[in-house]
Write an enzyme that holds these catalytic residues in place. Sequence first.
Site, mmCIF file in Angstrom:
data_model
loop_
_atom_site.group_PDB
_atom_site.id
_atom_site.type_symbol
_atom_site.label_atom_id
_atom_site.label_comp_id
_atom_site.label_asym_id
_atom_site.label_seq_id
_atom_site.Cartn_x
_atom_site.Cartn_y
_atom_site.Cartn_z
ATOM 1 N N GLY A 188 -48.761 103.021 118.177
ATOM 2 C CA GLY A 188 -48.877 103.760 116.991
ATOM 3 C C GLY A 188 -48.156 102.925 115.640
ATOM 4 N N SER A 221 -45.625 106.510 121.964
ATOM 5 C CA SER A 221 -44.184 107.262 122.393
ATOM 6 C C SER A 221 -43.343 107.579 121.037
ATOM 7 C CB SER A 221 -43.670 106.762 123.602
ATOM 8 O OG SER A 221 -42.274 107.365 123.741
ATOM 9 N N VAL A 230 -40.410 98.307 108.046
ATOM 10 C CA VAL A 230 -39.752 98.018 107.039
ATOM 11 C C VAL A 230 -40.862 97.435 106.144
ATOM 12 C CG1 VAL A 230 -37.559 97.890 108.016
ATOM 13 C CG2 VAL A 230 -38.918 95.608 107.773
ATOM 14 N N LYS A 271 -47.313 97.939 92.115
ATOM 15 C CA LYS A 271 -46.545 96.630 92.223
ATOM 16 C C LYS A 271 -47.514 95.682 91.625
ATOM 17 C CE LYS A 271 -45.566 93.162 95.679
ATOM 18 N NZ LYS A 271 -45.467 92.651 97.029
ATOM 19 N N LEU A 290 -47.463 93.342 115.048
ATOM 20 C CA LEU A 290 -46.369 92.589 115.509
ATOM 21 C C LEU A 290 -46.701 91.866 116.844
ATOM 22 C CD1 LEU A 290 -43.344 94.514 114.231
ATOM 23 C CD2 LEU A 290 -44.267 92.365 113.287
ATOM 24 N N THR A 330 -46.983 90.191 103.296
ATOM 25 C CA THR A 330 -48.095 90.032 103.988
ATOM 26 C C THR A 330 -48.399 90.475 105.460
ATOM 27 O OG1 THR A 330 -47.224 87.961 105.035
ATOM 28 C CG2 THR A 330 -48.662 87.735 102.990
#
Length: 500
Positions: A13, A40, A48, A79, A334, A345
């Site tokens: 997730g 889970s 972050v 921003k 990731l 990015t």
Amino acid sequence: MNVPLRRIVIAGGGSAGWMAAAALSQALAGTGIAITLVESEAIGTVGVGEATIPPIHGFNQMIGVDEAAFVKATGGTFKLGIEFVDWWRRGEGYFHPFGRYGDDFGMVPFHQHWLAARAEGDTTPLGAYSLSTLAAMNGRFGLPQGDARSVFATYGYAYHFDAGRYAAFLRQLSESRGVVRHEGRIGDVEQDPETGFVRTLTLEDGRTISGDLFLDCTGFRALLIGDALSVPYQDWSHWLPCDRAIAVPTAAVAPPTPFTRATARGAGWQWRIPLQHRTGNGHVFCSSFCSEAEAEALLLANLDAPTVGELRHLRFTTGRRTTPWAANVVAIGLASGFLEPLESTSLHLIQSAITALLSWFPDQQFDPVVRAEYNRRVTREWDAIRDFLILHYTATERDDTSFWRHCRAITVPETLIEKVALFARTGRLLGREGDLFMDASWLAVLLGQGVIPRGHDSLANSMTPELRSKILAAMRKTIAGAAAALPPHASTIAQYLHAC
């Protein structure tokens, strides 16, 4: 005959998983393709990634997100760019704005006239021609106008927001569109013995989930693309040596600034990201030059408000998978690689991978040409962002610590050498396929990091210095007036909250 997909399984997730679920559920509505997500709650997310870049607009619009509702739900602020402090030299700073500098006139790009004026003795900084820069430094923000002829159309914007809240917001949206979520840890990955394709995920409680296409959103663990398919990981730490980060939230500081701040430290850098309800802070550093205890102490000594949460320690190796799409598994987020958040990015690379997948969406034949083109395009963008990040570390005059002396000695990729060399000679900006950051961004960072061109485009000399000076003065006046006319950043946020 092409056989369409029937089942898509998203493993994991967090931001990556729920961004994928939201996009797929929108794009595939009415096709009958089932979308399942497995996660889970016992497994934490990195979470972050709180700062973004302007392409996030396109993604949110694609998935049908209302901007005001999004800003309210995520504690978002606006921003206009990133302020860099102490990167070129200690005591020096610059701003990377979201938007262009000035307006092109004559036969050459605007910045070539600025360089020509500089050679003629004009000391006006480039930032004076950037509405984003002037507005950000004065704490102002308003939505850009649609009329391309207006000065208020010369800038873009992004957001700061709570990544955990964003994932929860997208989960609610996705489930309302039929995405089925399963709570549980993945215990085993079953592959076809002949093709190597993933067929089934078995959860620790024995449940099995089968699919045709699998998205690996399991974060650094990379359970599918790494553990099951053994796709190699390219280590880029010889170019980008930072390998640790410490994150901590602090109380909100009012009014919130409409920009991210990145301050260079002795062995890395510190981020500051203002949200409505808190400020995100962190210290990215290289463990070869700084211990975790030293990094933690430095971070805590440089906060502008009391902490409101625990410190989180992260370890990473900068780099990417050689092929983010292997067999019937596409790595998102990731699981596909990591580029430190210096230019915000991380979330963009998630949305970019999802968008590319929709552009090269497979059927059950999984055409290898489709897969190869996806991999080519995605990895090209990763490589281009890598070069942009390397520039921040290597184009510096800092030699006050062993870390910065190490960075100055890094041998950079040939693709970056060519870009920097051409700009240093003539001020020309070399664009390449896959570049995420356009000319204005490269211009901001190259000049900000002390790469000052020795010359400029000779066509700029076709205009007299007097006429050029008159045009530039008029531009500065218009841009300064426009910046002053924008409302305070906090007022714009309040209007959005009231709209909900």
